[in-house]
Enzyme design. Structure first.
Site, PDB file in Angstrom:
ATOM      1  N   GLU A  46      33.980  28.196  52.678  1.00 20.73           N
ATOM      2  CA  GLU A  46      35.384  28.098  52.234  1.00 20.73           C
ATOM      3  C   GLU A  46      36.251  27.718  53.424  1.00 20.73           C
ATOM      4  OE1 GLU A  46      37.439  31.082  49.599  1.00 20.73           O
ATOM      5  OE2 GLU A  46      38.773  31.235  51.328  1.00 20.73           O
ATOM      6  N   THR A  95      40.902  26.278  49.692  1.00 20.89           N
ATOM      7  CA  THR A  95      41.842  27.230  49.094  1.00 20.89           C
ATOM      8  C   THR A  95      43.117  26.523  48.631  1.00 20.89           C
ATOM      9  OG1 THR A  95      42.857  27.784  51.203  1.00 20.89           O
ATOM     10  CG2 THR A  95      41.018  29.162  50.501  1.00 20.89           C
ATOM     11  N   LYS A 112      36.337  35.725  31.118  1.00 20.91           N
ATOM     12  CA  LYS A 112      36.429  34.493  31.912  1.00 20.91           C
ATOM     13  C   LYS A 112      35.143  33.668  31.755  1.00 20.91           C
ATOM     14  CE  LYS A 112      37.185  35.370  36.411  1.00 20.91           C
ATOM     15  NZ  LYS A 112      37.957  35.822  37.572  1.00 20.91           N
TER      16      LYS A 112
HETATM   17  P1  FAD Z   1      41.798  37.391  37.027  1.00 22.42           P
HETATM   18  O1  FAD Z   1      40.394  36.980  36.704  1.00 22.42           O
HETATM   19  O2  FAD Z   1      42.843  37.016  36.083  1.00 22.42           O
HETATM   20  O3  FAD Z   1      41.796  38.934  37.322  1.00 22.42           O
HETATM   21  C1  FAD Z   1      42.948  39.583  37.849  1.00 22.42           C
HETATM   22  C2  FAD Z   1      43.097  40.972  37.260  1.00 22.42           C
HETATM   23  O4  FAD Z   1      43.385  40.875  35.846  1.00 22.42           O
HETATM   24  C3  FAD Z   1      41.834  41.817  37.358  1.00 22.42           C
HETATM   25  O5  FAD Z   1      42.224  43.140  37.570  1.00 22.42           O
HETATM   26  C4  FAD Z   1      41.170  41.646  36.009  1.00 22.42           C
HETATM   27  O6  FAD Z   1      40.359  42.754  35.678  1.00 22.42           O
HETATM   28  C5  FAD Z   1      42.390  41.539  35.089  1.00 22.42           C
HETATM   29  N1  FAD Z   1      42.120  40.708  33.906  1.00 22.42           N
HETATM   30  C6  FAD Z   1      41.525  39.501  33.873  1.00 22.42           C
HETATM   31  N2  FAD Z   1      41.459  39.020  32.608  1.00 22.42           N
HETATM   32  C7  FAD Z   1      42.038  39.960  31.819  1.00 22.42           C
HETATM   33  C8  FAD Z   1      42.291  40.058  30.432  1.00 22.42           C
HETATM   34  N3  FAD Z   1      41.956  39.072  29.594  1.00 22.42           N
HETATM   35  N4  FAD Z   1      42.915  41.179  29.962  1.00 22.42           N
HETATM   36  C9  FAD Z   1      43.296  42.173  30.804  1.00 22.42           C
HETATM   37  N5  FAD Z   1      43.087  42.125  32.141  1.00 22.42           N
HETATM   38  C10 FAD Z   1      42.475  41.039  32.652  1.00 22.42           C
HETATM   39  N6  FAD Z   1      44.305  33.245  45.935  1.00 22.42           N
HETATM   40  C11 FAD Z   1      45.084  32.157  46.192  1.00 22.42           C
HETATM   41  O7  FAD Z   1      46.318  32.239  46.078  1.00 22.42           O
HETATM   42  N7  FAD Z   1      44.548  30.958  46.578  1.00 22.42           N
HETATM   43  C12 FAD Z   1      43.191  30.793  46.721  1.00 22.42           C
HETATM   44  O8  FAD Z   1      42.709  29.706  47.060  1.00 22.42           O
HETATM   45  C13 FAD Z   1      42.322  31.920  46.459  1.00 22.42           C
HETATM   46  N8  FAD Z   1      40.978  31.820  46.549  1.00 22.42           N
HETATM   47  C14 FAD Z   1      40.184  32.887  46.213  1.00 22.42           C
HETATM   48  C15 FAD Z   1      38.775  32.744  46.261  1.00 22.42           C
HETATM   49  C16 FAD Z   1      37.944  33.810  45.921  1.00 22.42           C
HETATM   50  C17 FAD Z   1      36.422  33.617  45.937  1.00 22.42           C
HETATM   51  C18 FAD Z   1      38.520  35.070  45.560  1.00 22.42           C
HETATM   52  C19 FAD Z   1      37.613  36.238  45.234  1.00 22.42           C
HETATM   53  C20 FAD Z   1      39.894  35.224  45.513  1.00 22.42           C
HETATM   54  C21 FAD Z   1      40.741  34.142  45.825  1.00 22.42           C
HETATM   55  N9  FAD Z   1      42.149  34.256  45.764  1.00 22.42           N
HETATM   56  C22 FAD Z   1      42.943  33.156  46.047  1.00 22.42           C
HETATM   57  C23 FAD Z   1      42.785  35.538  45.434  1.00 22.42           C
HETATM   58  C24 FAD Z   1      43.046  35.681  43.906  1.00 22.42           C
HETATM   59  O9  FAD Z   1      44.001  34.735  43.481  1.00 22.42           O
HETATM   60  C25 FAD Z   1      43.545  37.105  43.662  1.00 22.42           C
HETATM   61  O10 FAD Z   1      42.540  38.033  43.938  1.00 22.42           O
HETATM   62  C26 FAD Z   1      44.188  37.389  42.307  1.00 22.42           C
HETATM   63  O11 FAD Z   1      44.828  38.673  42.394  1.00 22.42           O
HETATM   64  C27 FAD Z   1      43.224  37.452  41.135  1.00 22.42           C
HETATM   65  O12 FAD Z   1      42.726  36.239  40.819  1.00 22.42           O
HETATM   66  P2  FAD Z   1      41.541  36.112  39.705  1.00 22.42           P
HETATM   67  O13 FAD Z   1      41.373  34.669  39.469  1.00 22.42           O
HETATM   68  O14 FAD Z   1      40.362  36.889  40.119  1.00 22.42           O
HETATM   69  O15 FAD Z   1      42.273  36.799  38.457  1.00 22.42           O
END
Ligand code: FAD
Length: 289
Positions: free
Chosen positions: A17, A48, A162
Site C-alpha cells: 500500500e 490510498t 459487504k
Molecule cells: P464499513 O464496511 O462500512 O464498516 C464501518 C462500520 O460500519 C463497521 O463498524 C461495520 O461493522 C459497520 N457496518 C458496515 N456495514 C453495516 C451495515 N450494513 N449495517 C450496520 N453497520 C454496518 N480510509 C481512507 O480515508 N482512505 C483510504 O485510502 C483508506 N484505506 C484503508 C485500507 C484498509 C485496508 C483499511 C482496513 C482501512 C482503510 N481506511 C481508509 C480506513 C477506513 O475508511 C475506515 O476504517 C472506516 O472507518 C471504515 O471503512 P470500511 O470501508 O471498513 O467501512
C-alpha cells in the site's frame, strides 16, 4: 488484470500500500518510489484515497501512472462517506475511463461535524460500483473489530453484507498479534465468508509511527513491541533494524499459518519494503512453486 485472479494462480499474494502526493506536491518523489517498487515486484500496489476526508485525492492520477508507466496492477482506494453520490459516481467513472480494473471500496472515516451523507456503509459503495462498472471490488476488514462496532461478532455480520454485495477479497487492517488475526480468520470462515483475505502488516520502523498512524487504528501493542519502542525510541538506526526484524518474523509466522496473502503498509518507504522482501521472498516463491 483483475487481482482476484491472483488468488487462483498463487498460494500467497504479496502486495504493497502506498499513498499519493498531496495536491500541490511534486509527483517526482512518488515516481522514485514507484521505480523502486517495480524492482521489488509485488503482485499489485494499492493507492490510498484522501485519508482525512479531502476530496482532492490524487489516487486516480497515481493509479494511472502505476498501471501505464510501471506495468504494475493498481488497486485504487475510494471512500464515500464524505462525498455526494454524484461525486462518487464521477470518481467511479473516472477510474473506469483510465482502465483501472480494481477498486477498494471504503466507507471512509467520519469527519467531525459532518453528518449528512448519501452513503452509510462501504456496502452501499460496493453496490453502486457494481451497478456502474465491471471493476473488481475489494473490501477492508478489521481483525480486532472495527472501532465503531459493539463487538467483533456484529462487525463480522456486517462484513458478510459487504461480501454478499460483490467484494471478491479483503485486505485487513494492520495488526501486530498474529494469534488474534488467526482467531479472527476462524470466526470469519465460520460466518461463511470464503473470499481470500490478505493480512495487513505495517513495519514499525520510526518512533513517530507509534503515536501516529498506529494509535489512530487502535491496534493492540504486544509487549514485545512496547519493549522495542522503550529501548530504541531514541536510537533511529536500531529501531529501524528492530522494526524490520519484527515485521519479517510476523510475516514468516503468517506464512507458516497458511494465510492467503500479505499486504504490506510500506508508507512509501521502499528501503524498508526491499529489506523485508529480501527476507521473505525465497519463502513466498517456494510456496508459490
Ligand atoms: P464499513 O464496511 O462500512 O464498516 C464501518 C462500520 O460500519 C463497521 O463498524 C461495520 O461493522 C459497520 N457496518 C458496515 N456495514 C453495516 C451495515 N450494513 N449495517 C450496520 N453497520 C454496518 N480510509 C481512507 O480515508 N482512505 C483510504 O485510502 C483508506 N484505506 C484503508 C485500507 C484498509 C485496508 C483499511 C482496513 C482501512 C482503510 N481506511 C481508509 C480506513 C477506513 O475508511 C475506515 O476504517 C472506516 O472507518 C471504515 O471503512 P470500511 O470501508 O471498513 O467501512
Amino acid at each position: 488484470m483483475k487481482i482476484n485472479n491472483l488468488f487462483k494462480e498463487k498460494k500467497v499474494v504479496y502486495s504493497f500500500e502506498i499513498f499519493p502526493p498531496k495536491v500541490n506536491d511534486d509527483v517526482s518523489k512518488v515516481l522514485d518510489t514507484l521505480e523502486n517498487i517495480r524492482d521489488i515486484s509485488p503482485d499489485y500496489v494499492s493507492i490510498t484515497y484522501s485519508a482525512g476526508g479531502s476530496k482532492n485525492s490524487r489516487t486516480k492520477e497515481i493509479a494511472q501512472i502505476v498501471k501505464n508507466d510501471y506495468g504494475i496492477e493498481p488497486l485504487a482506494h475510494l471512500t464515500c462517506i464524505n462525498s455526494t453520490k454524484d461525486e462518487v459516481i464521477s470518481a467511479i467513472d473516472g477510474l473506469v475511463d483510465i482502465g483501472v480494473e480494481n477498486v477498494l471500496a471504503l466507507r471512509g472515516d467520519r469527519i467531525e461535524g459532518k453528518v449528512k451523507s448519501d452513503f452509510a456503509h462501504a456496502s452501499d459503495l460496493v453496490e453502486l460500483i457494481k451497478s456502474r462498472s465491471d471493476m473488481n471490488v475489494v473490501g477492508a476488514c478489521y481483525p480486532e473489530g472495527h472501532p465503531e462496532s459493539a463487538n467483533i461478532v456484529e462487525d463480522i455480520r456486517n462484513l458478510k453484507i459487504k461480501i454478499d454485495k460483490g467484494v471478491t477479497h479483503l485486505n485487513s487492517q494492520l495488526f501486530f498479534d498474529n494469534d488474534d488475526y488467526l482467531k479472527y480468520l476462524d470466526m470469519v470462515r465460520l460466518a461463511g465468508i470464503t473470499v481470500p483475505i490478505e493480512a495487513g502488516v505495517m513495519p514499525l520502523v520510526k518512533a513517530s509511527q507509534f503515536g501516529g498512524i498506529v494509535k489512530m487504528t487502535g491496534a493492540k501493542m504486544p509487549t514485545k513491541i512496547s519493549r522495542m519502542y522503550s529501548k530504541f525510541a531514541d536510537d533511529p538506526d536500531s529501531l529501524m533494524e528492530a522494526g524490520i526484524a519484527y515485521a519479517t518474523d510476523q510475516i514468516v509466522d503468517l506464512l507458516s499459518s497458511g494465510v492467503d496473502g500479505i499486504h504490506l503498509y510500506i508508507m512509501n518507504n521502499t528501503y524498508v519494503a526491499k529489506r523485508i522482501t529480501d527476507n521473505i521472498r525465497p519463502i513466498i516463491d517456494k510456496l508459490n512453486g
